[in-house]
Design a protein around this motif. Sequence first.
Motif, short mmCIF file in Angstrom:
data_model
loop_
_atom_site.label_atom_id
_atom_site.label_comp_id
_atom_site.label_asym_id
_atom_site.label_seq_id
_atom_site.Cartn_x
_atom_site.Cartn_y
_atom_site.Cartn_z
N GLU A 1 30.89 45.38 4.85
CA GLU A 1 30.21 44.95 3.63
C GLU A 1 30.21 46.08 2.61
OE1 GLU A 1 26.18 42.57 2.47
OE2 GLU A 1 27.15 42.36 4.41
N THR B 1 27.34 43.66 8.90
CA THR B 1 26.43 42.60 8.43
C THR B 1 25.50 43.00 7.29
OG1 THR B 1 24.82 43.24 10.12
CG2 THR B 1 26.40 41.49 10.68
N ARG B 2 25.42 44.27 6.90
CA ARG B 2 24.51 44.62 5.82
C ARG B 2 24.89 45.94 5.15
NH1 ARG B 2 19.08 46.53 8.97
NH2 ARG B 2 20.16 47.81 10.47
N HIS C 1 31.13 39.84 1.86
CA HIS C 1 30.82 39.54 3.26
C HIS C 1 32.15 39.33 3.96
CE1 HIS C 1 26.51 38.95 2.54
NE2 HIS C 1 26.86 38.34 1.43
#
Length: 116
Positions: A63, A88-89, A115
Amino acid sequence: MTRLDHSIYSATAPVLTQCEEVSRFRVSLVREPGFAYPQPADLSNPASIAASVWEILHDADREHFGAIYLDPRNKMIGYQIAYIGTLTRAAVEPRGVFSAALLCNAAKLVLFHCHP
């Protein structure tokens, strides 16, 4: 009657007994190598912005969060990948994005993230 002590109102400059060092800072913007691509006439519509972001992030495996900096006529001044996160982040702080916008005199900015 009590006599007042006027010595505290002396006209002489105060004597410094100890000097402390104060840090001086300089903030600068560093131009890094970019990539060549045909830039759209202006980045005022979502399709041209999406094409520009795709050129920047098409091979991202994690990401990413970044910004495209624009001049008053919506021409791209440059871009910054401000944060690279995990799968994921991505933790983002506004100061990391806005300080670069101020340094390159951007009139506008477009924020983006992916993403993968």
